[in-house]
Design an enzyme around this catalytic site. Sequence first.
Site, PDB file in Angstrom:
ATOM      1  N   THR A  46      16.854 -22.257  -2.749  1.00 44.03           N
ATOM      2  CA  THR A  46      16.165 -20.966  -2.805  1.00 44.03           C
ATOM      3  C   THR A  46      14.662 -21.219  -2.709  1.00 44.03           C
ATOM      4  O   THR A  46      14.178 -22.273  -3.139  1.00 44.03           O
ATOM      5  CB  THR A  46      16.498 -20.199  -4.094  1.00 44.03           C
ATOM      6  OG1 THR A  46      16.223 -21.034  -5.226  1.00 44.03           O
ATOM      7  CG2 THR A  46      17.964 -19.774  -4.106  1.00 44.03           C
TER       8      THR A  46
ATOM      9  N   ILE B  73      11.617 -19.913  -3.991  1.00 50.65           N
ATOM     10  CA  ILE B  73      10.682 -20.057  -5.106  1.00 50.65           C
ATOM     11  C   ILE B  73      10.974 -21.330  -5.891  1.00 50.65           C
ATOM     12  O   ILE B  73      10.059 -22.073  -6.272  1.00 50.65           O
ATOM     13  CB  ILE B  73      10.735 -18.823  -6.035  1.00 50.65           C
ATOM     14  CG1 ILE B  73      10.464 -17.540  -5.240  1.00 50.65           C
ATOM     15  CG2 ILE B  73       9.725 -18.976  -7.170  1.00 50.65           C
ATOM     16  CD1 ILE B  73       9.164 -17.542  -4.479  1.00 50.65           C
ATOM     17  N   CYS B  74      12.238 -21.603  -6.129  1.00 58.81           N
ATOM     18  CA  CYS B  74      12.622 -22.816  -6.857  1.00 58.81           C
ATOM     19  C   CYS B  74      12.177 -24.073  -6.109  1.00 58.81           C
ATOM     20  O   CYS B  74      11.784 -25.070  -6.724  1.00 58.81           O
ATOM     21  CB  CYS B  74      14.124 -22.849  -7.079  1.00 58.81           C
ATOM     22  SG  CYS B  74      14.767 -21.439  -7.993  1.00 58.81           S
ATOM     23  N   THR B  75      12.231 -24.022  -4.799  1.00 58.25           N
ATOM     24  CA  THR B  75      11.791 -25.166  -3.995  1.00 58.25           C
ATOM     25  C   THR B  75      10.319 -25.467  -4.248  1.00 58.25           C
ATOM     26  O   THR B  75       9.933 -26.631  -4.432  1.00 58.25           O
ATOM     27  CB  THR B  75      12.031 -24.887  -2.502  1.00 58.25           C
ATOM     28  OG1 THR B  75      13.435 -24.696  -2.277  1.00 58.25           O
ATOM     29  CG2 THR B  75      11.546 -26.032  -1.633  1.00 58.25           C
TER      30      THR B  75
ATOM     31  N   LEU C 223       9.871 -26.785  -8.136  1.00 57.58           N
ATOM     32  CA  LEU C 223      10.254 -28.161  -8.436  1.00 57.58           C
ATOM     33  C   LEU C 223       9.361 -29.162  -7.720  1.00 57.58           C
ATOM     34  O   LEU C 223       9.082 -30.247  -8.233  1.00 57.58           O
ATOM     35  CB  LEU C 223      11.732 -28.399  -8.109  1.00 57.58           C
ATOM     36  CG  LEU C 223      12.676 -28.142  -9.307  1.00 57.58           C
ATOM     37  CD1 LEU C 223      12.616 -26.686  -9.758  1.00 57.58           C
ATOM     38  CD2 LEU C 223      14.091 -28.563  -8.996  1.00 57.58           C
TER      39      LEU C 223
END
Length: 241
Positions: A72, A74-76, A79
């Site tokens: 996804t 935003i998560c990319t 992290l």
Amino acid sequence: MSRIQQVNKSILIRSFCTGAPSKSNFSPVGNFLRIGDVVPDFSQDSSVGQINLYKTLGDSWGLFVSHPKDFTPICTTELGRLAKLKPEFEKRNCKILALSVDSVKDHLEWMKDIEETQKVKINYPIIADQDRKVADLYGMIHPNADNTFTVRSVFFISPDKRLRAQITLPASTGRNFNEIIRILDSFQLTDKYKVATPADWVDGDDCIIVPTVFDEDAKKLFPKGFPKIKSYLRVTPQPNK
């Protein structure tokens, strides 16, 4: 002790303002941890193999972050940003753990995308919580949400394994990791000195002397001085600078 000091002492004790952990053990209410609770230990598979929370953290601080889903956008970015900031957390004796309910296989494939798009290698474990064991322990899945999506949460864990703070955001909003570092700095400062950090404080700024410290004691504790704006509002330079 004046009435103002009595009131403020009571407020400080109740509100956890000084950062001192409470003496309660893990006792979640409706699967939600409270500040001061001992966080539950767990063992779970991850991108680096089976890990145990307590053994992994040892005597370090812990930053435990959950993300809604692998692959996804935003998560990319989150992290990747966290990996770039790992040296800053290491300076503060803080270890990083991430989690979602995806599989180890998905984590490893997604990590390749993160490394490609964010230009950084993932340098911390990503827990694969497919059975939701950890997500349920920490209240990471909202009861009205899709049960395959953990919320975007951050848990600050102190070396004595207590929850010091929690931040939860919706899937649409990415985390500000500069703010997360600021909070960690505040904890580590206020645990050591009888100060609290005011609005918008960052490391190096002036602090507030806690109201439970009498002026006579403050003169010894804070030799750099403290302008007294009000009896309960005394400003002093950051003591460790």
